[in-house]
Design an enzyme around this catalytic site. Structure first.
Site, PDB file in Angstrom:
ATOM      1  N   ARG A 113       1.246   0.677   3.698  1.00  0.00           N
ATOM      2  CA  ARG A 113       2.644   0.725   3.235  1.00  0.00           C
ATOM      3  C   ARG A 113       2.848  -0.219   2.043  1.00  0.00           C
ATOM      4  O   ARG A 113       3.632   0.069   1.137  1.00  0.00           O
ATOM      5  CB  ARG A 113       3.579   0.357   4.394  1.00  0.00           C
ATOM      6  CG  ARG A 113       5.051   0.601   4.083  1.00  0.00           C
ATOM      7  CD  ARG A 113       5.939   0.385   5.298  1.00  0.00           C
ATOM      8  NE  ARG A 113       6.085  -1.022   5.632  1.00  0.00           N
ATOM      9  CZ  ARG A 113       6.748  -1.479   6.681  1.00  0.00           C
ATOM     10  NH1 ARG A 113       7.319  -0.638   7.523  1.00  0.00           N
ATOM     11  NH2 ARG A 113       6.838  -2.767   6.911  1.00  0.00           N
ATOM     12  N   ARG A 166       7.935  -4.161  -0.569  1.00  0.00           N
ATOM     13  CA  ARG A 166       8.572  -5.118   0.350  1.00  0.00           C
ATOM     14  C   ARG A 166       7.849  -6.469   0.311  1.00  0.00           C
ATOM     15  O   ARG A 166       6.633  -6.539   0.412  1.00  0.00           O
ATOM     16  CB  ARG A 166       8.559  -4.546   1.781  1.00  0.00           C
ATOM     17  CG  ARG A 166       9.745  -3.653   2.049  1.00  0.00           C
ATOM     18  CD  ARG A 166       9.702  -3.021   3.409  1.00  0.00           C
ATOM     19  NE  ARG A 166       9.583  -3.977   4.507  1.00  0.00           N
ATOM     20  CZ  ARG A 166       9.757  -3.664   5.781  1.00  0.00           C
ATOM     21  NH1 ARG A 166      10.081  -2.419   6.098  1.00  0.00           N
ATOM     22  NH2 ARG A 166       9.617  -4.568   6.715  1.00  0.00           N
TER      23      ARG A 166
END
Ligand SMILES: Nc1ncnc2c1ncn2[C@@H]1O[C@H](COP(=O)(O)OP(=O)(O)O)[C@@H](O)[C@H]1O
Ligand SMILES: Nc1ncnc2c1ncn2[C@H]1C[C@H](O)[C@@H](COP(=O)(O)OP(=O)(O)O)O1
Ligand SMILES: [Mg+2]
Length: 210
Positions: A145, A151
């Site tokens: 991810r 993030r």
């Protein structure tokens, strides 16, 4: 000394009156909570609220409340209970105004006290879906991810700290709801579609009236 957090009075009457079903979605970081919630929304039309997304939106908004959150999230720790619960309540009220027929509360509760406070102030959860995934798999998925998420907490140091927080604070949530007979433990190591099949089998048992 713990930082003081800004709080305002929130009128929960419309939310309580609506009395729509509420599902808590729990699992380690990278267990697939967000992925499965997207599929549940597409099939059942429930409102998906991710506490992590609400926190990231709050940070982006530039509010004083948001400013305190970045450092906590990058350290892999939990944000204070009142901050998360207020954000969840505000988002639920907005959704109820728009006619929501029920909620997936994703990434919440992350500690037993969060669940207890939510249920005493708002309403009891109907079921708690727990996506059960081995740590090794979680790390692999989160590193995958990380390549696209942007993030700040998708890096190996923060991932390790988040896994520690999961084991110490969130694993007791799983035991707590298991002892109340509300836990649905789902082996979430398989493919997205296979896992969703198990999710549907469980939701169909309780959502016939939605
Ligand atoms: N069943 C699965 N098998 C393999 N990868 C998955 C599966 N479910 C989710 N993923 C991937 O793992 C990562 C974490 O999923 P995500 O839904 O963001 O989890 P969470 O919200 O629990 O942190 C994402 O990159 C997602 O595409
Ligand atoms: N219910 C909650 N209580 C406290 N902190 C929370 C929280 N939900 C999210 N956070 C904070 C700490 C998490 O490490 C971070 C990211 O959460 P998230 O987006 O739900 O992660 P993930 O989807 O990878 O499991 O935000
Ligand atoms: Mg998520």
């Amino acid at each position: 000394m713990a930082p003081t957090v800004e709080r305002k009075k929130i009128d929960l009457a419309p939310l309580k009156a609506a009395n729509v079903p509420i599902f808590f979605i729990v699992g380690g970081p990278g267990s697939g909570k967000g992925t499965q919630c997207d599929k549940i929304v597409a099939k059942y039309g429930l409102t998906h609220l991710s506490s992590g997304d609400l926190l990231r939106d709050e940070v982006k908004s530039g509010s004083p409340r948001g400013a305190q959150l970045t450092a906590i999230m990058e350290s892999g720790a939990l944000v204070p209970l009142e901050v998360v619960l207020d954000l969840v309540k505000e988002a639920m009220l907005i959704a109820i105004e728009k006619g929501s027929k029920g909620f997936l509360i994703d990434g919440y509760p992350r500690e037993v006290a969060q669940g207890q406070q939510f249920e005493s102030e708002i309403q009891e959860a109907k079921l708690v879906l727990f996506f059960d995934v081995a740590e090794e798999t979680l790390v692999k998925r989160l590193l995958g991810r990380a390549e696209t998420s942007g993030r700040a907490d998708d890096n190996i140091d923060t991932i390790k700290k988040r896994l520690h927080t999961f084991v110490t604070s969130t694993a007791p949530v799983v035991d707590y709801y298991e002892s109340k007979g509300k836990l649905v433990r789902i082996n979430a190591e398989g493919s997205v579609d296979d896992i969703f099949g198990v999710v549907v089998a469980n939701l169909d048992k309780v959502t016939s009236k939605i």
